[in-house]
Design a protein around this motif. Structure first.
Motif, PDB file in Angstrom:
ATOM      1  N   HIS A 190       9.720  -4.582  -1.572  1.00 63.08           N
ATOM      2  CA  HIS A 190       9.412  -3.634  -0.607  1.00 63.08           C
ATOM      3  C   HIS A 190       9.575  -4.703   1.011  1.00 63.08           C
ATOM      4  N   LEU A 191       8.756  -5.946   0.665  1.00 66.49           N
ATOM      5  CA  LEU A 191       8.452  -6.691   1.621  1.00 66.49           C
ATOM      6  C   LEU A 191       9.704  -7.479   2.300  1.00 66.49           C
ATOM      7  N   ARG A 192      10.611  -7.788   1.038  1.00 68.06           N
ATOM      8  CA  ARG A 192      11.804  -8.324   1.468  1.00 68.06           C
ATOM      9  C   ARG A 192      12.738  -7.399   2.175  1.00 68.06           C
ATOM     10  N   ALA A 193      12.821  -6.221   2.016  1.00 63.68           N
ATOM     11  CA  ALA A 193      13.515  -5.476   2.869  1.00 63.68           C
ATOM     12  C   ALA A 193      12.868  -5.253   4.130  1.00 63.68           C
ATOM     13  N   SER A 194      11.615  -5.277   4.385  1.00 61.35           N
ATOM     14  CA  SER A 194      11.287  -5.188   5.720  1.00 61.35           C
ATOM     15  C   SER A 194      11.508  -6.655   6.414  1.00 61.35           C
ATOM     16  N   THR A 240       0.860  -1.173   0.036  1.00 59.32           N
ATOM     17  CA  THR A 240       0.070  -0.057  -0.038  1.00 59.32           C
ATOM     18  C   THR A 240       0.928   1.281  -0.069  1.00 59.32           C
ATOM     19  N   ARG A 241       2.181   1.282   0.287  1.00 57.96           N
ATOM     20  CA  ARG A 241       2.925   2.342   0.512  1.00 57.96           C
ATOM     21  C   ARG A 241       4.154   2.076  -0.423  1.00 57.96           C
ATOM     22  N   THR A 242       4.212   1.218  -1.470  1.00 58.17           N
ATOM     23  CA  THR A 242       5.214   0.917  -2.294  1.00 58.17           C
ATOM     24  C   THR A 242       5.998   2.089  -2.940  1.00 58.17           C
ATOM     25  N   ARG A 243       7.351   2.039  -2.720  1.00 52.78           N
ATOM     26  CA  ARG A 243       8.115   3.102  -3.377  1.00 52.78           C
ATOM     27  C   ARG A 243       8.577   3.112  -4.646  1.00 52.78           C
ATOM     28  N   ALA A 244       8.653   2.022  -5.086  1.00 54.16           N
ATOM     29  CA  ALA A 244       9.410   1.826  -6.568  1.00 54.16           C
ATOM     30  C   ALA A 244       8.520   1.850  -7.691  1.00 54.16           C
ATOM     31  N   VAL A 245       6.989   2.386  -7.366  1.00 56.82           N
ATOM     32  CA  VAL A 245       6.003   2.321  -8.641  1.00 56.82           C
ATOM     33  C   VAL A 245       5.411   3.690  -8.291  1.00 56.82           C
ATOM     34  N   ARG A 246       4.805   3.981  -9.301  1.00 57.58           N
ATOM     35  CA  ARG A 246       3.759   5.238  -9.272  1.00 57.58           C
ATOM     36  C   ARG A 246       2.492   4.935  -8.475  1.00 57.58           C
ATOM     37  N   ASP A 247       1.985   3.830  -8.844  1.00 57.52           N
ATOM     38  CA  ASP A 247       0.518   3.165  -7.954  1.00 57.52           C
ATOM     39  C   ASP A 247       0.993   2.010  -7.432  1.00 57.52           C
ATOM     40  N   PRO A 248       0.446   2.195  -6.031  1.00 55.28           N
ATOM     41  CA  PRO A 248       0.611   0.896  -5.265  1.00 55.28           C
ATOM     42  C   PRO A 248      -0.393  -0.069  -5.683  1.00 55.28           C
ATOM     43  N   LEU A 249      -0.465  -1.317  -5.229  1.00 52.43           N
ATOM     44  CA  LEU A 249      -1.270  -2.224  -5.676  1.00 52.43           C
ATOM     45  C   LEU A 249      -2.953  -2.080  -5.679  1.00 52.43           C
ATOM     46  N   PRO A 250      -3.345  -1.573  -4.623  1.00 53.76           N
ATOM     47  CA  PRO A 250      -4.752  -1.242  -4.630  1.00 53.76           C
ATOM     48  C   PRO A 250      -4.993  -0.142  -5.595  1.00 53.76           C
ATOM     49  N   ASP A 251      -4.401   0.466  -6.030  1.00 53.39           N
ATOM     50  CA  ASP A 251      -4.628   1.825  -7.021  1.00 53.39           C
ATOM     51  C   ASP A 251      -4.595   1.169  -8.558  1.00 53.39           C
ATOM     52  N   THR A 252      -4.205   0.219  -8.990  1.00 50.97           N
ATOM     53  CA  THR A 252      -3.881  -0.403 -10.064  1.00 50.97           C
ATOM     54  C   THR A 252      -5.102  -1.328 -10.732  1.00 50.97           C
ATOM     55  N   ALA A 253      -5.276  -1.321 -12.020  1.00 52.11           N
ATOM     56  CA  ALA A 253      -6.433  -2.203 -12.665  1.00 52.11           C
ATOM     57  C   ALA A 253      -6.054  -3.626 -12.638  1.00 52.11           C
ATOM     58  N   PRO A 254      -7.039  -4.654 -12.142  1.00 59.02           N
ATOM     59  CA  PRO A 254      -6.761  -6.022 -12.231  1.00 59.02           C
ATOM     60  C   PRO A 254      -6.188  -6.297 -13.754  1.00 59.02           C
ATOM     61  N   GLY A 255      -5.176  -7.195 -13.645  1.00 58.11           N
ATOM     62  CA  GLY A 255      -4.741  -7.843 -15.016  1.00 58.11           C
ATOM     63  C   GLY A 255      -4.022  -6.883 -15.967  1.00 58.11           C
ATOM     64  N   SER A 256      -3.449  -5.534 -15.341  1.00 61.30           N
ATOM     65  CA  SER A 256      -2.716  -4.450 -16.050  1.00 61.30           C
ATOM     66  C   SER A 256      -1.457  -4.912 -15.755  1.00 61.30           C
ATOM     67  N   ALA A 257      -0.523  -4.375 -16.627  1.00 64.42           N
ATOM     68  CA  ALA A 257       0.841  -4.529 -16.312  1.00 64.42           C
ATOM     69  C   ALA A 257       1.202  -3.484 -15.077  1.00 64.42           C
ATOM     70  N   GLU A 258       0.492  -2.417 -14.910  1.00 65.14           N
ATOM     71  CA  GLU A 258       0.802  -1.663 -13.655  1.00 65.14           C
ATOM     72  C   GLU A 258       0.715  -2.579 -12.271  1.00 65.14           C
ATOM     73  N   GLU A 259      -0.423  -3.361 -12.508  1.00 64.14           N
ATOM     74  CA  GLU A 259      -0.604  -4.377 -11.323  1.00 64.14           C
ATOM     75  C   GLU A 259       0.614  -5.353 -11.037  1.00 64.14           C
ATOM     76  N   ALA A 260       1.295  -5.828 -12.230  1.00 64.64           N
ATOM     77  CA  ALA A 260       2.384  -6.692 -12.219  1.00 64.64           C
ATOM     78  C   ALA A 260       3.388  -5.868 -11.674  1.00 64.64           C
ATOM     79  N   LEU A 261       3.682  -4.816 -11.851  1.00 62.59           N
ATOM     80  CA  LEU A 261       4.970  -4.098 -11.429  1.00 62.59           C
ATOM     81  C   LEU A 261       4.740  -3.550 -10.184  1.00 62.59           C
ATOM     82  N   ALA A 262       3.413  -3.548  -9.620  1.00 61.83           N
ATOM     83  CA  ALA A 262       3.244  -2.901  -8.092  1.00 61.83           C
ATOM     84  C   ALA A 262       3.261  -4.191  -7.503  1.00 61.83           C
TER      85      ALA A 262
END
Length: 557
Positions: free
Chosen positions: A90-94, A61-83
């Motif tokens: 991000h989770l790996r770092a945490s 929800t607070r992903t730093r490396a993409v413009r739109d975090p996962l909840p704000d992306t369209a299902p099935g889109s490339a943006e979703e995959a990048l998110a």
């Protein structure tokens, strides 16, 4: 906690990877959170689970490396995959921040338990690295480096740990920073931690090598008075290592003084260019490799029949480095079946090269015949090198178990022949997850507890693992080959899937595996490696009806 069943088709997106969490009914996320809420555990365990859930929520929800975090992306889109990918990073770092914190906590708790058991202060916590490595399923050496980095971050760089938890720093960046601070004083670590907090842009876009270089520049500025000490410490750490590669090749790396390395490379390149100018067709890099081997083995050349020059020429007049001749005292252990060495030329046969691993048997045959490995048999213009003198010792295997015939000694120390058999069999340290070179021959069941000096009770260990195996109440339990089963042994019980019976019915034959249990409950399995595993199995010879006798192996040196 029970495992959560997995089922495909529960994620949004028609082309999403088919890995989902099965939900009996309702929303997937709500059902999973409900399962976590049913955990019966103490407050500390529940707090840890909550911390990990919070890290997962923050990562997506607070992903730093993409413009739109996962909840704000369209299902099935490339943006979703990048998110998703950015959220995983991000989770790996945490989780790396959590991991570092708990590595330090585990070490401190084991040291505390040692103190309660009356272990001398100088020995308290000495075996922590072995237990932590077993629990994390990594080698003890890798665990030792990881612990040192975690200790440095947690104890001296709380700001870096916070940035790692929040995803402002990647796991790789944290590793680079901590590694660059190896041997640096605690005060300098804190000052660099303050610098990272005050200048967050310092980390932006920097990969592992660049960041390490910049951190080392800061260290030089903060500790100019320790420059000579650091240089001396680094020089003492120079070394040479070998990494087996595919197709019978290997990579040898050396950490040298910078001046020596530059001189070495300049010499190799100059001489290789000279050979190329004289007509040699091999590439410059291949010639450099040949010259390096020639230089390294020059002191090992001892052939009283050799009177030739240092260079040989083929029929076309091409000059090439003379292949170094190995003196009889230079041992190279090779385990190979007699049929592969002396019988049919089957390119599927393999051999075991001591200190390397499996290698195609045809490379061994070609080397012993003085031919270049990988040659084409139909070539008529072969130029054999000098005759290689080899000594063969035939060892027979049991027709029933295919194991080498056991050797046993009444002495406490392993005789040279028995130690070599164990080293050939184990190839690397037998501690689970450790791939270090064998340095010691160890009694699995200690000699002072009645363990015999035998092939079955022997194992090869690196120096570190052999010394720390006796620190604390380590227990090694044998597991027979019949118990391993198709699903492998269960390290928690020491039995295979659905198997029962005596763990080690024949004391003269090595068990199928040893189950290692640490003093505080970490477990791991160390299977007994087969001497040679032919794959695929060679087809039976229809015309041969004679009894071939017991299968044999021929170590050559």
């Amino acid at each position: 906690m029970d495992s959560i069943p997995m089922r495909s088709g529960d994620h949004p997106g028609e082309d999403a990877p088919r890995q989902g969490v099965a939900a009996p009914s309702g929303d997937v996320l709500e059902d999973v959170l409900g399962r976590f809420g049913e955990i019966e555990a103490g407050p500390a365990a529940r707090a840890l689970v909550a911390q990990i859930l919070a890290a997962a929520l923050m990562s997506f929800t607070r992903t730093r490396a993409v413009r739109d975090p996962l909840p704000d992306t369209a299902p099935g889109s490339a943006e979703e995959a990048l998110a998703v990918l950015a959220g995983i990073d991000h989770l790996r770092a945490s989780l790396a921040a959590v991991d570092a914190t708990w590595q330090v906590a585990a070490e401190e708790r084991i040291r505390r338990d040692d103190a309660a058991r009356g272990v001398p202060a100088s020995q308290q916590g000495r075996g922590a690295g072995q237990e932590i490595a077993l629990a994390r399923r990594i080698s003890p050496v890798a665990s030792s480096f990881s612990q040192a980095k975690a200790r440095r971050l947690v104890q001296n760089m709380p700001g870096a740990v916070d940035r790692l938890w929040s995803g402002a720093m990647t796991d790789q960046q944290a590793s680079a920073i901590s590694g660059a601070l190896d041997g640096v004083g605690a005060d300098t670590c804190r000052r660099i931690d303050d610098h990272l907090r005050e200048h967050p842009e310092f980390l932006q876009g920097k990969g592992f090598k660049r960041l390490q270089s910049d951190i080392r520049d800061l260290v030089r500025k903060l500790e100019p008075e320790t420059s000579r000490e650091r240089a001396e410490r680094a020089a003492r750490a120079r070394h040479v290592r070998m990494e087996p590669l595919e197709d019978g090749m290997a990579r040898v790396t050396a950490v040298l003084r910078g001046i020596d390395a530059v001189g070495l490379m300049h010499s190799l390149r100059t001489r290789a260019e000279s050979l190329r100018a004289s007509g040699t067709k091999d590439s410059l890099s291949a010639l450099e490799a040949d010259l390096l081997v020639e230089d390294a083995l020059r002191t090992a050349q001892h052939d009283e029949h050799s009177t030739g020059p240092d260079r040989t020429a083929d029929d076309a007049g091409t000059t090439r480095p003379e292949r170094p001749r190995l003196r009889p005292g230079l041992d190279v252990g090779i385990v190979i079946t007699d049929t592969a060495l002396l019988g049919r030329e089957d390119d599927a046969e393999i051999a075991e090269l001591e200190g390397y691993g499996t290698i195609p048997a045809h490379i061994v045959r070609d080397t012993l015949l003085g031919r270049s490995p990988g040659h084409v048999r139909s070539c008529e213009d072969e130029h054999p090198d000098e005759v290689v003198s080899a000594f063969y010792r035939r060892l027979y295997r049991s027709p029933r178990t295919s194991e080498l015939v056991a050797m046993e000694s009444r002495a406490r120390a392993f005789p040279a022949g028995l130690a070599r058999m164990i080293r050939w069999r184990d190839t690397t340290c037998r501690t689970p997850w450790c791939n270090a070179k064998i340095r010691h021959s160890d009694h699995v069941v200690p000699h002072h507890r009645g363990g015999p000096t035998s092939f079955a009770n022997g194992q090869g260990l690196c120096a570190r693992c052999n010394l720390l195996k006796e620190h604390g109440l380590w227990v090694l339990s044998p597991l027979s080959r019949s118990q391993t089963g198709s699903d492998g042994p269960d390290p928690r019980t020491g039995t295979g899937a659905g198997r029962s019976g005596p763990a080690h019915p024949d004391p003269s034959v090595p068990p199928g595996a040893w189950i290692w249990s640490s003093p505080h409950g970490a477990v791991g399995t160390s299977p007994t490696p087969p001497l040679i595993t032919p794959w695929p199995d060679p087809p039976p010879e229809e015309d041969d009806h004679d009894d071939p006798g017991p299968p044999g192996t021929s170590p050559a040196r």
